[in-house]
Design a protein around this motif. Structure first.
Motif, short mmCIF file in Angstrom:
data_model
loop_
_atom_site.label_atom_id
_atom_site.label_comp_id
_atom_site.label_asym_id
_atom_site.label_seq_id
_atom_site.Cartn_x
_atom_site.Cartn_y
_atom_site.Cartn_z
N GLU A 57 0.85 -1.21 0.00
CA GLU A 57 0.00 0.00 0.00
C GLU A 57 0.87 1.25 0.00
OE1 GLU A 57 -2.78 -0.14 3.26
OE2 GLU A 57 -3.49 -2.11 2.57
N GLU A 58 1.96 1.18 0.76
CA GLU A 58 2.89 2.33 0.84
C GLU A 58 3.52 2.59 -0.54
OE1 GLU A 58 3.36 4.47 3.11
OE2 GLU A 58 5.30 5.40 2.69
N VAL A 59 3.89 1.51 -1.23
CA VAL A 59 4.49 1.66 -2.56
C VAL A 59 3.50 2.37 -3.48
CG1 VAL A 59 5.38 0.44 -4.60
CG2 VAL A 59 5.99 -0.37 -2.31
N THR A 60 2.24 1.93 -3.43
CA THR A 60 1.21 2.57 -4.27
C THR A 60 1.08 4.04 -3.93
OG1 THR A 60 0.05 0.47 -4.20
CG2 THR A 60 -1.20 2.35 -5.02
N SER A 61 1.08 4.35 -2.64
CA SER A 61 0.89 5.76 -2.27
C SER A 61 2.13 6.60 -2.60
CB SER A 61 0.40 5.89 -0.84
OG SER A 61 1.44 6.15 0.02
N LEU A 62 3.34 6.01 -2.48
CA LEU A 62 4.55 6.76 -2.85
C LEU A 62 4.58 7.01 -4.36
CD1 LEU A 62 7.33 5.11 -0.65
CD2 LEU A 62 6.56 7.48 -0.57
N GLU A 63 4.16 6.02 -5.11
CA GLU A 63 4.15 6.18 -6.57
C GLU A 63 3.19 7.31 -6.96
OE1 GLU A 63 3.17 2.66 -8.80
OE2 GLU A 63 4.10 3.47 -10.61
N ASP A 100 4.32 13.48 3.31
CA ASP A 100 5.18 12.38 2.86
C ASP A 100 6.15 12.77 1.76
OD1 ASP A 100 4.08 10.78 4.68
OD2 ASP A 100 2.83 9.63 3.28
N LEU A 101 5.87 13.91 1.11
CA LEU A 101 6.73 14.33 0.00
C LEU A 101 7.92 15.17 0.50
CD1 LEU A 101 6.60 13.78 -2.97
CD2 LEU A 101 5.22 15.82 -3.30
N LEU A 102 7.69 15.80 1.64
CA LEU A 102 8.71 16.70 2.19
C LEU A 102 10.08 16.05 2.39
CD1 LEU A 102 7.45 19.11 4.94
CD2 LEU A 102 9.33 19.49 3.36
N PRO A 103 10.13 14.91 3.10
CA PRO A 103 11.46 14.31 3.34
C PRO A 103 12.15 13.92 2.04
CG PRO A 103 9.72 13.07 4.48
CD PRO A 103 9.05 14.18 3.78
N GLY A 169 8.69 26.92 -14.28
CA GLY A 169 9.44 26.16 -15.28
C GLY A 169 10.28 25.03 -14.68
N MET A 170 10.49 25.08 -13.35
CA MET A 170 11.28 24.01 -12.73
C MET A 170 10.41 22.79 -12.46
SD MET A 170 14.10 25.71 -10.25
CE MET A 170 14.95 24.17 -10.18
N MET A 171 10.97 21.62 -12.66
CA MET A 171 10.18 20.39 -12.48
C MET A 171 11.04 19.30 -11.87
SD MET A 171 8.22 20.14 -16.09
CE MET A 171 8.18 21.63 -17.08
N PHE A 172 10.40 18.49 -11.02
CA PHE A 172 11.12 17.41 -10.34
C PHE A 172 11.11 16.11 -11.16
CE2 PHE A 172 10.02 19.91 -6.48
CZ PHE A 172 11.30 19.99 -5.93
N ASP A 173 12.18 15.34 -10.97
CA ASP A 173 12.25 13.97 -11.49
C ASP A 173 12.99 13.15 -10.42
OD1 ASP A 173 12.87 11.57 -12.67
OD2 ASP A 173 14.03 12.42 -14.33
N PHE A 174 12.25 12.29 -9.74
CA PHE A 174 12.87 11.49 -8.67
C PHE A 174 13.29 10.10 -9.15
CE2 PHE A 174 10.18 14.53 -6.22
CZ PHE A 174 11.23 15.20 -5.61
N GLY A 175 13.44 9.98 -10.47
CA GLY A 175 13.83 8.67 -11.04
C GLY A 175 15.16 8.16 -10.52
N GLY A 176 16.04 9.06 -10.09
CA GLY A 176 17.36 8.65 -9.64
C GLY A 176 17.45 8.31 -8.16
N ILE A 177 16.35 8.46 -7.44
CA ILE A 177 16.39 8.25 -5.98
C ILE A 177 15.14 7.51 -5.46
CG2 ILE A 177 15.35 10.51 -5.42
CD1 ILE A 177 17.26 10.67 -3.03
N GLY A 178 14.09 7.55 -6.27
CA GLY A 178 12.77 7.10 -5.81
C GLY A 178 12.72 5.66 -5.33
#
Ligand code: AMP
Ligand code: MG
Length: 360
Positions: A57-63, A100-103, A169-178
């Protein structure tokens, strides 16, 4: 006598059934698809099935929080707002953040600073231009890349416990840490719900926790970056073994060159420094994941210096560089930190030209 035999048989049966039920309860495994990859969780302990289901469930909510592509994702919507804000000539987006997004934002920006921008969670305007987020790959015009790089300066982002101020114009990509971040969360949940030890494989990112019943170390394979199979085996007690590989996602351009999904944060071009695989071994998944990407960007010399001068959390590394031998066969140079000496075994030696062990 007959009665005693009867009771004895029943007792044995009970013990047998008891141990079956116990061992069944004590081990649970689940494999599922999430975050664009296959994940497997295995754990041993009390009530592991329940622990895994809460972790899923946590994985789903983090995604849902951090995906750049999922329709209902928080980050996708924040990125979209930032783009719209730019189009309407305003300066920034001010938005309340889910706790949950803050940390994740906080730690990602810290790692950007620690690695002097080699790891940059704000590269989305650039990675998108190359088509790495959608799979519609293209080599962008040089000027377009320069234009997009303007919106990747992570130092301009401000946030507190409640809100973020994201320059337009700034955008996040957490692909390298997620995935590493998710692994840490899963382990916390499993432990909190009775798991004693276990191992996660989140699309090749492996994280182990606790000591196995027999006390033996966890055995983890490192993928051969230039062929099928496993190139090296690692024996570790606990922690994350996270690999960034150029082979994971790439395309061949009209110019015949290979372009990989790991971006040089400074040029806005895919990394092309000979490295084909970088593995980081550390206690925390988020730390190892962000470093695997960062050291890939740094290249061998800078990566080794970074490790030598690191006073932050302890980590080990395995760098693999592709070199061509005279016969043009693909050969690798493998460089790893000295505390791995007794933990690593090179299993596929035919493609390995050189091994270097680095000491501090
Ligand atoms: P990894 O496999 O952990 O190295 O993550 C690669 C993913 O991180 C890419 O697919 C991008 O989404 C993102 N990425 C690419 N380059 C960088 C970079 N220099 N810093 C942070 N994230 C990056
Ligand atoms: Mg990474």
């Amino acid at each position: 006598m007959k009665n005693i035999k009867y009771i004895f048989t029943i007792l044995i049966l009970f013990c047998f059934l008891g141990s079956c039920t116990k061992s069944d309860k004590n081990y649970a495994k689940a494999s599922f698809e999430a975050m664009d990859t296959w994940m497997t969780i295995q754990c041993w302990g009390k009530d592991c099935e329940n622990a895994i289901s809460i972790a899923r469930e946590e994985v789903t909510s983090l995604e849902k929080l951090m995906s750049t592509t999922k329709e209902d994702s928080h980050i996708k919507s924040l990125n979209q707002k930032s783009e719209n804000t730019l189009l309407s000539d305003q300066n920034s987006v001010v938005e309340n953040l889910p706790p949950d997004l803050l940390p994740l934002i906080d730690f990602s920006l810290q790692m950007a600073e620690t690695t002097k921008g080699a790891f940059n969670p704000c590269l989305y305007p650039v990675t998108r231009t190359w088509g790495f987020t959608t799979g519609t790959y293209k080599i962008p015009d040089e000027n377009l890349i320069k234009e997009k790089l303007v919106y990747t300066d992570y130092e301009k982002i401000k946030f507190d416990d409640e809100k973020i101020i994201l320059p337009a114009g700034m955008m996040f990509d957490f692909g390298g840490i997620g995935k590493g971040y998710t692994g840490d969360k899963i382990i916390q949940i499993l432990k909190n719900h009775g798991a004693e030890y276990g191992i996660l494989d989140l699309g090749g990112n492996v994280q182990a926790f606790g000591t196995k019943n027999d006390g033996s170390p966890w055995k983890i394979g490192i993928k051969n970056p230039v062929d099928e199979g496993i190139i090296a085996g690692l024996s570790i007690n606990e922690g994350a073994v996270i690999t960034s590989g150029g082979y994971e996602r790439f395309f061949t351009g009209d110019d015949g060159k290979k372009y990989i999904h790991i971006m040089d944060s400074f040029s806005g071009y895919p990394v092309n420094n000979g490295l084909v695989s970088v593995t980081i071994i550390a206690e925390s998944g988020a730390y190892a994941d962000s470093l695997s990407t960062a050291l890939f960007v740094m290249g061998i010399e800078e990566a080794v210096n970074f490790w030598k001068n690191n006073t932050d959390q302890f980590f080990d590394f395995i760098l693999m560089k592709q070199i061509s031998s005279d016969s043009e066969e693909i050969k690798l140079e493998i460089i790893y930190s000295d505390s791995l000496k007794d933990k690593i075994q090179i299993l596929e030696t035919s493609c390995v030209e050189e091994i270097k062990i680095i000491t501090k």
